[in-house]
Design a protein around this motif. Structure first.
Motif, mmCIF file in Angstrom:
data_model
loop_
_atom_site.group_PDB
_atom_site.id
_atom_site.type_symbol
_atom_site.label_atom_id
_atom_site.label_comp_id
_atom_site.label_asym_id
_atom_site.label_seq_id
_atom_site.Cartn_x
_atom_site.Cartn_y
_atom_site.Cartn_z
ATOM 1 N N VAL A 79 0.838 -1.196 0.000
ATOM 2 C CA VAL A 79 0.000 0.000 0.000
ATOM 3 C C VAL A 79 0.870 1.242 0.000
ATOM 4 O O VAL A 79 2.036 1.211 0.392
ATOM 5 N N ASP A 80 0.277 2.329 -0.436
ATOM 6 C CA ASP A 80 0.965 3.613 -0.436
ATOM 7 C C ASP A 80 1.227 4.029 1.004
ATOM 8 O O ASP A 80 0.336 3.931 1.842
ATOM 9 N N ILE A 81 2.427 4.505 1.278
ATOM 10 C CA ILE A 81 2.758 4.901 2.654
ATOM 11 C C ILE A 81 1.942 6.105 3.088
ATOM 12 O O ILE A 81 1.736 6.334 4.277
ATOM 13 N N ILE A 82 1.468 6.905 2.127
ATOM 14 C CA ILE A 82 0.650 8.067 2.445
ATOM 15 C C ILE A 82 -0.811 7.639 2.383
ATOM 16 O O ILE A 82 -1.457 7.671 1.333
ATOM 17 N N THR A 83 -1.321 7.220 3.508
ATOM 18 C CA THR A 83 -2.690 6.740 3.558
ATOM 19 C C THR A 83 -3.273 6.928 4.944
ATOM 20 O O THR A 83 -2.538 6.884 5.941
ATOM 21 N N THR A 84 -4.572 7.154 4.985
ATOM 22 C CA THR A 84 -5.305 7.185 6.248
ATOM 23 C C THR A 84 -6.444 6.171 6.221
ATOM 24 O O THR A 84 -7.318 6.173 7.086
ATOM 25 N N ASP A 85 -6.438 5.307 5.217
ATOM 26 C CA ASP A 85 -7.496 4.323 5.036
ATOM 27 C C ASP A 85 -7.248 3.143 5.973
ATOM 28 O O ASP A 85 -6.215 2.478 5.873
ATOM 29 N N LEU A 86 -8.186 2.885 6.861
ATOM 30 C CA LEU A 86 -8.024 1.790 7.808
ATOM 31 C C LEU A 86 -7.820 0.455 7.104
ATOM 32 O O LEU A 86 -7.179 -0.450 7.659
ATOM 33 N N GLU A 87 -8.301 0.332 5.891
ATOM 34 C CA GLU A 87 -8.129 -0.922 5.166
ATOM 35 C C GLU A 87 -6.678 -1.143 4.759
ATOM 36 O O GLU A 87 -6.306 -2.260 4.384
ATOM 37 N N ASP A 88 -5.876 -0.104 4.809
ATOM 38 C CA ASP A 88 -4.461 -0.216 4.464
ATOM 39 C C ASP A 88 -3.597 -0.550 5.680
ATOM 40 O O ASP A 88 -2.402 -0.771 5.545
ATOM 41 N N PHE A 89 -4.220 -0.573 6.856
ATOM 42 C CA PHE A 89 -3.456 -0.791 8.079
ATOM 43 C C PHE A 89 -3.543 -2.242 8.529
ATOM 44 O O PHE A 89 -4.614 -2.829 8.565
ATOM 45 N N GLY A 90 -2.402 -2.793 8.911
ATOM 46 C CA GLY A 90 -2.429 -4.112 9.515
ATOM 47 C C GLY A 90 -2.927 -4.038 10.935
ATOM 48 O O GLY A 90 -3.675 -4.893 11.392
ATOM 49 N N SER A 91 -2.510 -3.026 11.639
ATOM 50 C CA SER A 91 -2.959 -2.805 13.007
ATOM 51 C C SER A 91 -2.762 -1.332 13.342
ATOM 52 O O SER A 91 -1.981 -0.637 12.682
ATOM 53 N N TRP A 92 -3.453 -0.864 14.353
ATOM 54 C CA TRP A 92 -3.288 0.505 14.816
ATOM 55 C C TRP A 92 -3.602 0.586 16.300
ATOM 56 O O TRP A 92 -4.270 -0.281 16.852
ATOM 57 N N GLY A 93 -3.087 1.637 16.928
ATOM 58 C CA GLY A 93 -3.260 1.770 18.370
ATOM 59 C C GLY A 93 -4.462 2.617 18.731
ATOM 60 O O GLY A 93 -5.248 3.009 17.871
ATOM 61 N N GLN A 94 -4.584 2.896 20.019
ATOM 62 C CA GLN A 94 -5.701 3.675 20.536
ATOM 63 C C GLN A 94 -5.438 5.176 20.464
ATOM 64 O O GLN A 94 -6.364 5.981 20.600
ATOM 65 N N GLY A 95 -4.192 5.543 20.268
ATOM 66 C CA GLY A 95 -3.863 6.945 20.120
ATOM 67 C C GLY A 95 -3.389 7.596 21.410
ATOM 68 O O GLY A 95 -3.658 7.109 22.512
ATOM 69 N N THR A 96 -2.662 8.690 21.249
ATOM 70 C CA THR A 96 -2.220 9.511 22.374
ATOM 71 C C THR A 96 -2.526 10.963 22.033
ATOM 72 O O THR A 96 -2.269 11.420 20.919
ATOM 73 N N GLN A 97 -3.101 11.686 22.994
ATOM 74 C CA GLN A 97 -3.564 13.048 22.745
ATOM 75 C C GLN A 97 -2.425 14.048 22.867
ATOM 76 O O GLN A 97 -1.679 14.031 23.856
ATOM 77 N N VAL A 98 -2.334 14.894 21.876
ATOM 78 C CA VAL A 98 -1.389 16.005 21.898
ATOM 79 C C VAL A 98 -2.197 17.298 21.842
ATOM 80 O O VAL A 98 -3.011 17.485 20.934
ATOM 81 N N THR A 99 -1.984 18.150 22.827
ATOM 82 C CA THR A 99 -2.675 19.427 22.885
ATOM 83 C C THR A 99 -1.652 20.547 22.963
ATOM 84 O O THR A 99 -0.807 20.553 23.873
#
Length: 125
Positions: free
Chosen positions: A102-122
């Protein structure tokens, strides 16, 4: 398979943060990795990506020159060093592994093998 982000927080404009993404349950060193962020009320935005060996890195124009992506394959950890933070960098930051081909520039969840819960930056004064 698990990705766990950490290192987020609140910082003033111009400040710095270092995000970490600890990987487990898969062969981290064989996967392209990426950081994606999502600000409140907005869609996901691709931030940065890195190849398995760490020798090739990619950045969105909005963060180029301020953010640095890196990885330590011995520690199964991905990093994002963020300097010169701006209010518009405020978002929930996710790390994700990319499926082969897949293209490295992507935000499509279908392109991800796995992802985390995220960390908030303010970023706020």
């Amino acid at each position: 398979v698990q990705l766990v982000e950490s290192g987020g927080g609140m910082v003033q404009p111009g400040g710095s943060l270092r995000l970490s993404c600890a990987a487990s349950g898969f062969t981290f060193s064989k996967w392209h990795m990426t950081w994606v962020r999502q600000a409140p009320g907005k869609g996901p935005e691709w931030v940065s990506g890195i190849n398995p060996g760490g020798g090739s890195t990619y950045y969105a124009d909005s963060v180029k020159g301020r953010f640095t992506i890196s990885r330590d394959n011995a520690k199964n950890t991905l990093y994002l060093q963020m300097n010169g933070l701006k209010c518009e960098d405020t978002a929930l930051y996710y790390c994700a592994s990319l499926l082969p081909g897949v293209d490295i520039i992507t935000t499509d969840l279908e392109d991800f093998g796995s992802w985390g819960q995220g960390t908030q930056v303010t970023v706020s004064s």
